[in-house]
Scaffold this motif. Structure first.
Motif, PDB file in Angstrom:
ATOM      1  N   GLU A 192      18.792   0.610  10.852  1.00  0.00           N
ATOM      2  CA  GLU A 192      18.379  -0.723  10.413  1.00  0.00           C
ATOM      3  C   GLU A 192      17.399  -1.348  11.401  1.00  0.00           C
ATOM      4  O   GLU A 192      16.413  -1.976  11.013  1.00  0.00           O
ATOM      5  CB  GLU A 192      19.594  -1.650  10.245  1.00  0.00           C
ATOM      6  CG  GLU A 192      20.524  -1.242   9.127  1.00  0.00           C
ATOM      7  CD  GLU A 192      21.555  -0.175   9.553  1.00  0.00           C
ATOM      8  OE1 GLU A 192      21.619   0.190  10.758  1.00  0.00           O
ATOM      9  OE2 GLU A 192      22.277   0.296   8.672  1.00  0.00           O
ATOM     10  N   GLY A 193      17.704  -1.194  12.699  1.00  0.00           N
ATOM     11  CA  GLY A 193      16.811  -1.723  13.730  1.00  0.00           C
ATOM     12  C   GLY A 193      15.448  -1.072  13.675  1.00  0.00           C
ATOM     13  O   GLY A 193      14.415  -1.743  13.761  1.00  0.00           O
ATOM     14  N   ASP A 226       9.623  -1.106  12.083  1.00  0.00           N
ATOM     15  CA  ASP A 226       8.556  -0.544  11.251  1.00  0.00           C
ATOM     16  C   ASP A 226       7.916  -1.617  10.371  1.00  0.00           C
ATOM     17  O   ASP A 226       6.698  -1.634  10.193  1.00  0.00           O
ATOM     18  CB  ASP A 226       9.092   0.596  10.385  1.00  0.00           C
ATOM     19  CG  ASP A 226       9.454   1.831  11.202  1.00  0.00           C
ATOM     20  OD1 ASP A 226       9.019   1.938  12.371  1.00  0.00           O
ATOM     21  OD2 ASP A 226      10.186   2.685  10.657  1.00  0.00           O
ATOM     22  N   LYS A 227       8.710  -2.534   9.835  1.00  0.00           N
ATOM     23  CA  LYS A 227       8.172  -3.629   9.006  1.00  0.00           C
ATOM     24  C   LYS A 227       7.240  -4.514   9.832  1.00  0.00           C
ATOM     25  O   LYS A 227       6.173  -4.914   9.363  1.00  0.00           O
ATOM     26  CB  LYS A 227       9.305  -4.488   8.444  1.00  0.00           C
ATOM     27  CG  LYS A 227      10.067  -3.870   7.320  1.00  0.00           C
ATOM     28  CD  LYS A 227      11.144  -4.847   6.853  1.00  0.00           C
ATOM     29  CE  LYS A 227      12.162  -4.192   5.969  1.00  0.00           C
ATOM     30  NZ  LYS A 227      13.256  -5.112   5.621  1.00  0.00           N
ATOM     31  N   ILE A 228       7.657  -4.833  11.057  1.00  0.00           N
ATOM     32  CA  ILE A 228       6.827  -5.681  11.917  1.00  0.00           C
ATOM     33  C   ILE A 228       5.523  -4.974  12.247  1.00  0.00           C
ATOM     34  O   ILE A 228       4.450  -5.581  12.197  1.00  0.00           O
ATOM     35  CB  ILE A 228       7.606  -6.083  13.187  1.00  0.00           C
ATOM     36  CG1 ILE A 228       8.739  -7.047  12.801  1.00  0.00           C
ATOM     37  CG2 ILE A 228       6.679  -6.722  14.230  1.00  0.00           C
ATOM     38  CD1 ILE A 228       9.711  -7.343  13.921  1.00  0.00           C
ATOM     39  N   ARG A 229       5.590  -3.690  12.577  1.00  0.00           N
ATOM     40  CA  ARG A 229       4.373  -2.929  12.879  1.00  0.00           C
ATOM     41  C   ARG A 229       3.419  -2.912  11.684  1.00  0.00           C
ATOM     42  O   ARG A 229       2.207  -2.989  11.847  1.00  0.00           O
ATOM     43  CB  ARG A 229       4.720  -1.491  13.265  1.00  0.00           C
ATOM     44  CG  ARG A 229       4.903  -1.305  14.721  1.00  0.00           C
ATOM     45  CD  ARG A 229       5.007   0.171  15.102  1.00  0.00           C
ATOM     46  NE  ARG A 229       5.921   0.256  16.218  1.00  0.00           N
ATOM     47  CZ  ARG A 229       7.224   0.522  16.128  1.00  0.00           C
ATOM     48  NH1 ARG A 229       7.768   0.801  14.976  1.00  0.00           N
ATOM     49  NH2 ARG A 229       7.968   0.555  17.205  1.00  0.00           N
ATOM     50  N   GLU A 230       3.982  -2.806  10.484  1.00  0.00           N
ATOM     51  CA  GLU A 230       3.155  -2.770   9.276  1.00  0.00           C
ATOM     52  C   GLU A 230       2.394  -4.083   9.081  1.00  0.00           C
ATOM     53  O   GLU A 230       1.216  -4.088   8.746  1.00  0.00           O
ATOM     54  CB  GLU A 230       4.034  -2.495   8.061  1.00  0.00           C
ATOM     55  CG  GLU A 230       3.251  -2.319   6.782  1.00  0.00           C
ATOM     56  CD  GLU A 230       4.150  -1.999   5.602  1.00  0.00           C
ATOM     57  OE1 GLU A 230       3.854  -2.496   4.501  1.00  0.00           O
ATOM     58  OE2 GLU A 230       5.137  -1.270   5.786  1.00  0.00           O
ATOM     59  N   VAL A 231       3.059  -5.210   9.325  1.00  0.00           N
ATOM     60  CA  VAL A 231       2.426  -6.521   9.134  1.00  0.00           C
ATOM     61  C   VAL A 231       1.459  -6.830  10.264  1.00  0.00           C
ATOM     62  O   VAL A 231       0.350  -7.299  10.039  1.00  0.00           O
ATOM     63  CB  VAL A 231       3.493  -7.634   9.040  1.00  0.00           C
ATOM     64  CG1 VAL A 231       2.861  -9.022   9.090  1.00  0.00           C
ATOM     65  CG2 VAL A 231       4.322  -7.473   7.779  1.00  0.00           C
ATOM     66  N   ARG A 232       1.876  -6.585  11.505  1.00  0.00           N
ATOM     67  CA  ARG A 232       1.111  -7.039  12.666  1.00  0.00           C
ATOM     68  C   ARG A 232       0.269  -5.957  13.322  1.00  0.00           C
ATOM     69  O   ARG A 232      -0.642  -6.257  14.073  1.00  0.00           O
ATOM     70  CB  ARG A 232       2.066  -7.591  13.725  1.00  0.00           C
ATOM     71  CG  ARG A 232       2.871  -8.748  13.230  1.00  0.00           C
ATOM     72  CD  ARG A 232       3.751  -9.233  14.318  1.00  0.00           C
ATOM     73  NE  ARG A 232       4.761 -10.132  13.795  1.00  0.00           N
ATOM     74  CZ  ARG A 232       5.583 -10.805  14.537  1.00  0.00           C
ATOM     75  NH1 ARG A 232       5.533 -10.696  15.847  1.00  0.00           N
ATOM     76  NH2 ARG A 232       6.473 -11.591  13.994  1.00  0.00           N
ATOM     77  N   ARG A 253      15.186  -9.153  11.820  1.00  0.00           N
ATOM     78  CA  ARG A 253      14.621  -9.327  10.481  1.00  0.00           C
ATOM     79  C   ARG A 253      14.252 -10.787  10.245  1.00  0.00           C
ATOM     80  O   ARG A 253      13.162 -11.109   9.796  1.00  0.00           O
ATOM     81  CB  ARG A 253      15.613  -8.861   9.413  1.00  0.00           C
ATOM     82  CG  ARG A 253      15.024  -8.937   7.997  1.00  0.00           C
ATOM     83  CD  ARG A 253      16.065  -8.700   6.925  1.00  0.00           C
ATOM     84  NE  ARG A 253      17.029  -9.776   6.823  1.00  0.00           N
ATOM     85  CZ  ARG A 253      16.789 -10.972   6.270  1.00  0.00           C
ATOM     86  NH1 ARG A 253      15.596 -11.260   5.795  1.00  0.00           N
ATOM     87  NH2 ARG A 253      17.725 -11.895   6.210  1.00  0.00           N
ATOM     88  N   ARG A 254      15.157 -11.680  10.599  1.00  0.00           N
ATOM     89  CA  ARG A 254      14.911 -13.105  10.361  1.00  0.00           C
ATOM     90  C   ARG A 254      13.802 -13.642  11.272  1.00  0.00           C
ATOM     91  O   ARG A 254      12.936 -14.394  10.831  1.00  0.00           O
ATOM     92  CB  ARG A 254      16.199 -13.894  10.558  1.00  0.00           C
ATOM     93  CG  ARG A 254      17.211 -13.611   9.469  1.00  0.00           C
ATOM     94  CD  ARG A 254      18.550 -14.235   9.774  1.00  0.00           C
ATOM     95  NE  ARG A 254      19.528 -13.883   8.769  1.00  0.00           N
ATOM     96  CZ  ARG A 254      20.116 -14.757   7.972  1.00  0.00           C
ATOM     97  NH1 ARG A 254      19.837 -16.036   8.061  1.00  0.00           N
ATOM     98  NH2 ARG A 254      20.995 -14.345   7.092  1.00  0.00           N
ATOM     99  N   TYR A 255      13.845 -13.271  12.543  1.00  0.00           N
ATOM    100  CA  TYR A 255      12.804 -13.700  13.482  1.00  0.00           C
ATOM    101  C   TYR A 255      11.448 -13.135  13.052  1.00  0.00           C
ATOM    102  O   TYR A 255      10.444 -13.846  13.013  1.00  0.00           O
ATOM    103  CB  TYR A 255      13.155 -13.234  14.896  1.00  0.00           C
ATOM    104  CG  TYR A 255      12.018 -13.396  15.871  1.00  0.00           C
ATOM    105  CD1 TYR A 255      11.662 -14.648  16.355  1.00  0.00           C
ATOM    106  CD2 TYR A 255      11.296 -12.292  16.318  1.00  0.00           C
ATOM    107  CE1 TYR A 255      10.614 -14.808  17.252  1.00  0.00           C
ATOM    108  CE2 TYR A 255      10.259 -12.436  17.209  1.00  0.00           C
ATOM    109  CZ  TYR A 255       9.914 -13.686  17.664  1.00  0.00           C
ATOM    110  OH  TYR A 255       8.879 -13.833  18.539  1.00  0.00           O
ATOM    111  N   GLY A 256      11.427 -11.848  12.711  1.00  0.00           N
ATOM    112  CA  GLY A 256      10.185 -11.200  12.296  1.00  0.00           C
ATOM    113  C   GLY A 256       9.598 -11.826  11.050  1.00  0.00           C
ATOM    114  O   GLY A 256       8.385 -12.025  10.949  1.00  0.00           O
ATOM    115  N   ALA A 257      10.459 -12.168  10.083  1.00  0.00           N
ATOM    116  CA  ALA A 257       9.978 -12.783   8.847  1.00  0.00           C
ATOM    117  C   ALA A 257       9.370 -14.158   9.125  1.00  0.00           C
ATOM    118  O   ALA A 257       8.303 -14.496   8.602  1.00  0.00           O
ATOM    119  CB  ALA A 257      11.117 -12.889   7.834  1.00  0.00           C
TER     120      ALA A 257
END
Length: 138
Positions: free
Chosen positions: A4-5, A10-16, A35-39
């Protein structure tokens, strides 16, 4: 690190296009917190302009000033400056955003940002600087 971590990183890397050490530690500590901080951070920085008071260029210029004023690390100043330039800012606008930070943060904070800008312009920054050639020397 849990799956999960890793997925949240990976989601953060994709956006930023990058992650920071804080992301790695949050991924280990609590993937849901990451997840919440990243969003929130991704929306605040990169969210759609429709209905927002500031466009992306202005958001990143503000970030240059704030990161300079709080004496943030050189990577943070560099990252914000690159994003501002990629979104249409000139070097003069980046300089002014950093200089505005000298009022609350002091001249040493602005001087530290200037050292970061010099490294960037010399091609020694952490990220490839893709700005128009005519803007590099201003």
């Amino acid at each position: 690190m849990t799956p999960e971590g890793k997925a949240e990183l990976d989601k953060i890397r994709e956006v930023r296009g990058y992650t920071l050490p804080v992301h790695d530690y949050l991924a280990e500590l609590d993937p849901e917190m990451l997840r919440r901080y990243g969003a929130l951070a991704s929306y605040t920085l990169f969210g759609p302009e429709e209905g927002r008071a500031m466009d992306l260029k202005t958001r990143f210029l503000v970030l240059v000033g704030v990161t300079t004023a709080v004496k943030g690390d050189s990577e943070g100043v560099e990252w914000a400056a690159i994003r501002a330039i990629e979104n249409g800012a000139t070097w003069k606008e980046v300089y002014e955003a950093a200089f505005m930070a000298a009022l609350p943060g002091g001249i040493p904070a602005f001087e530290a940002a200037c050292h970061t800008f010099n490294k960037m312009k010399a091609g020694k920054g952490r990220v490839d600087l893709k700005v128009p050639e005519e803007d590099v020397n201003t």
